[in-house]
Scaffold this active site. Structure first.
Site, PDB file in Angstrom:
ATOM      1  N   ARG A  28       0.645  50.375  32.947  1.00 46.50           N
ATOM      2  CA  ARG A  28       1.293  51.655  32.604  1.00 46.50           C
ATOM      3  C   ARG A  28       0.363  52.358  31.630  1.00 46.50           C
ATOM      4  O   ARG A  28       0.064  51.820  30.560  1.00 46.50           O
ATOM      5  CB  ARG A  28       2.662  51.427  31.974  1.00 46.50           C
ATOM      6  CG  ARG A  28       3.188  52.678  31.282  1.00 46.50           C
ATOM      7  CD  ARG A  28       4.632  52.569  30.881  1.00 46.50           C
ATOM      8  NE  ARG A  28       5.493  52.645  32.058  1.00 46.50           N
ATOM      9  CZ  ARG A  28       6.805  52.859  32.000  1.00 46.50           C
ATOM     10  NH1 ARG A  28       7.411  53.011  30.830  1.00 46.50           N
ATOM     11  NH2 ARG A  28       7.525  52.914  33.097  1.00 46.50           N
ATOM     12  N   HIS A  80       4.856  57.854  39.367  1.00 45.05           N
ATOM     13  CA  HIS A  80       5.603  56.618  39.050  1.00 45.05           C
ATOM     14  C   HIS A  80       6.098  56.008  40.369  1.00 45.05           C
ATOM     15  O   HIS A  80       7.292  55.998  40.664  1.00 45.05           O
ATOM     16  CB  HIS A  80       6.774  56.968  38.141  1.00 45.05           C
ATOM     17  CG  HIS A  80       7.396  55.782  37.447  1.00 45.05           C
ATOM     18  ND1 HIS A  80       6.912  54.492  37.562  1.00 45.05           N
ATOM     19  CD2 HIS A  80       8.478  55.705  36.618  1.00 45.05           C
ATOM     20  CE1 HIS A  80       7.669  53.675  36.841  1.00 45.05           C
ATOM     21  NE2 HIS A  80       8.618  54.380  36.267  1.00 45.05           N
ATOM     22  N   GLN A 107       9.067  53.315  40.715  1.00 42.35           N
ATOM     23  CA  GLN A 107      10.398  53.876  40.524  1.00 42.35           C
ATOM     24  C   GLN A 107      10.970  54.393  41.849  1.00 42.35           C
ATOM     25  O   GLN A 107      12.128  54.143  42.190  1.00 42.35           O
ATOM     26  CB  GLN A 107      10.333  55.033  39.508  1.00 42.35           C
ATOM     27  CG  GLN A 107      11.674  55.688  39.274  1.00 42.35           C
ATOM     28  CD  GLN A 107      12.648  54.749  38.590  1.00 42.35           C
ATOM     29  OE1 GLN A 107      12.334  54.181  37.554  1.00 42.35           O
ATOM     30  NE2 GLN A 107      13.831  54.580  39.156  1.00 42.35           N
ATOM     31  N   ASP A 157      15.638  63.780  35.227  1.00 42.45           N
ATOM     32  CA  ASP A 157      14.802  62.921  34.377  1.00 42.45           C
ATOM     33  C   ASP A 157      14.722  63.606  33.015  1.00 42.45           C
ATOM     34  O   ASP A 157      15.112  64.775  32.860  1.00 42.45           O
ATOM     35  CB  ASP A 157      13.403  62.739  34.999  1.00 42.45           C
ATOM     36  CG  ASP A 157      12.537  61.720  34.256  1.00 42.45           C
ATOM     37  OD1 ASP A 157      13.072  60.969  33.398  1.00 42.45           O
ATOM     38  OD2 ASP A 157      11.321  61.668  34.520  1.00 42.45           O
ATOM     39  N   CYS A 161      15.811  57.914  36.617  1.00 46.95           N
ATOM     40  CA  CYS A 161      14.984  56.705  36.446  1.00 46.95           C
ATOM     41  C   CYS A 161      15.299  55.986  35.145  1.00 46.95           C
ATOM     42  O   CYS A 161      15.016  54.800  35.012  1.00 46.95           O
ATOM     43  CB  CYS A 161      13.510  57.072  36.518  1.00 46.95           C
ATOM     44  SG  CYS A 161      12.962  58.185  35.211  1.00 46.95           S
ATOM     45  N   ARG A 197      14.648  48.139  40.700  1.00 45.29           N
ATOM     46  CA  ARG A 197      13.249  48.054  40.263  1.00 45.29           C
ATOM     47  C   ARG A 197      12.755  46.619  40.452  1.00 45.29           C
ATOM     48  O   ARG A 197      11.638  46.389  40.898  1.00 45.29           O
ATOM     49  CB  ARG A 197      13.125  48.449  38.784  1.00 45.29           C
ATOM     50  CG  ARG A 197      13.451  49.899  38.471  1.00 45.29           C
ATOM     51  CD  ARG A 197      12.426  50.841  39.029  1.00 45.29           C
ATOM     52  NE  ARG A 197      11.084  50.540  38.577  1.00 45.29           N
ATOM     53  CZ  ARG A 197      10.562  50.910  37.396  1.00 45.29           C
ATOM     54  NH1 ARG A 197      11.266  51.640  36.568  1.00 45.29           N
ATOM     55  NH2 ARG A 197       9.317  50.597  37.085  1.00 45.29           N
TER      56      ARG A 197
END
Ligand code: CP
Ligand code: NVA
Length: 309
Positions: A108, A135, A138, A226, A267, A295
């Site tokens: 990340r 991402h 996700q 988000d 998310c 996830r």
């Protein structure tokens, strides 16, 4: 054969489909087991996985760590700032060294160039655990979650409400790859990258930008929100962002204009009463906890794909 998992649009449709199918199968095979129990099959036995974080994380960190252990592997969680990486050692040299110790790297990071350089110089698969631009892990979980609740996502209408950020770009990529329609609604200053929208359009799906959130969500099967300020955004942007996005809160009124059986996803982490109200997060459309759980299952399938196991 080793494969990186860097983005949704750079992974083939066939590979994406088989990852999701495997994720569903692995989830149902674990039904009712304690979280720490091993899977029946142990494809990662003897494998070591490095999880590198240059930004905070709850879900990505814990779900990758638990997922590797359920599959019989071991992990080491590394913070970028505590590695020489954060003190001037190049990404390329870090990639070459880590490849001598571990079988898989999840990172990340901030710049996409860091991820790309890691993948270029590593001899082991590299997984994108979020960059400023995308991402993908996700969205694999999101597609899996939609399918669990509503069946195939192809041909459905999805709407992203708010900031056209990294997660939004991966939804647009997924629209192209899984064949669903995508509408963005937000202020023009926060539009998603044209490249992501163009990718989806080029795959033949409907892609739209609609400034009016009420019009945007009409007929929606899936609504996404988000955070209004992402980890890579300067904190000084906060007040301006809140002013720009105030009209784009996902609340019960807005959800009432989507299809009656529409789903809501986020998310996480969420800022309750900013981008989404608690009434929506905890309400009947919301599948956010399944999304978070998935996830784990989706990434286990991604890791098996990367290692060819
Ligand atoms: N959704 C997500 O990636 O959460 P974390 O930042 O907690 O990993
Ligand atoms: N857009 C958010 C997602 C966090 C998982 C961020 O980048 O901070």
């Amino acid at each position: 054969m080793m494969k990186h998992f860097l983005d949704i649009h750079t992974t083939s449709k066939d590979d994406l489909r088989s990852i999701i199918d495997q994720a569903h199968a692995m989830k149902s095979a674990r039904k009712d087991r304690p979280k720490g129990a091993a899977d029946d099959s142990q494809p990662l036995a003897g494998r070591m996985v490095a999880l590198i974080f240059e930004k905070p994380s709850t879900r990505t960190r814990v779900s990758f760590d638990v997922g590797v252990r359920q599959m019989g592997g071991q992990t080491m969680v590394l913070s970028g700032s505590e590695m020489q990486l954060g003190h001037g050692e190049t990404i390329a040299d870090t990639a070459r060294v880590l490849s001598r110790y571990v079988d898989l790297i999840m990172i990340r990071t901030f710049e996409e160039a860091t991820l790309q350089e890691m993948a270029e110089y590593a001899d082991v698969p590299v997984i994108n655990g979020l960059t400023n631009r995308t991402h993908p892990c996700q969205i694999m979980a999101d597609v899996m979650t939609f399918e669990e609740h509503r069946g195939p996502i192809a041909g459905k209408k999805t709407v992203w409400v708010g900031d056209g950020n990294n997660v939004c770009a991966s939804v647009a990529h997924a629209a192209g790859q899984f064949g669903f329609d995508f509408t963005f609604t937000g202020p023009p200053q926060l539009d998603p990258e044209a490249e992501a929208l163009d990718f989806a359009r080029a795959q033949g799906v409907q892609v739209a930008i609609e400034r009016d959130p009420v019009k945007a969500v009409q007929g929606a099967d899936l609504v996404f929100a988000d955070t209004w300020v992402s980890m890579h955004d300067p904190q000084s942007a906060k007040e301006r962002r809140h002013n720009q996005l105030r009209g784009y809160q996902v609340n019960e009124e807005l959800m009432s204009h989507a299809k009656p059986d529409s789903l809501f996803m986020h998310c996480l982490p969420a800022h309750r009463e900013d981008e989404v109200t608690s009434a929506v997060m905890d309400g009947p459309h919301s599948v956010i906890w399944d999304e978070a759980e998935n996830r784990l299952h989706a990434q286990k399938a991604v890791m098996r794909h990367c290692l060819g196991l």
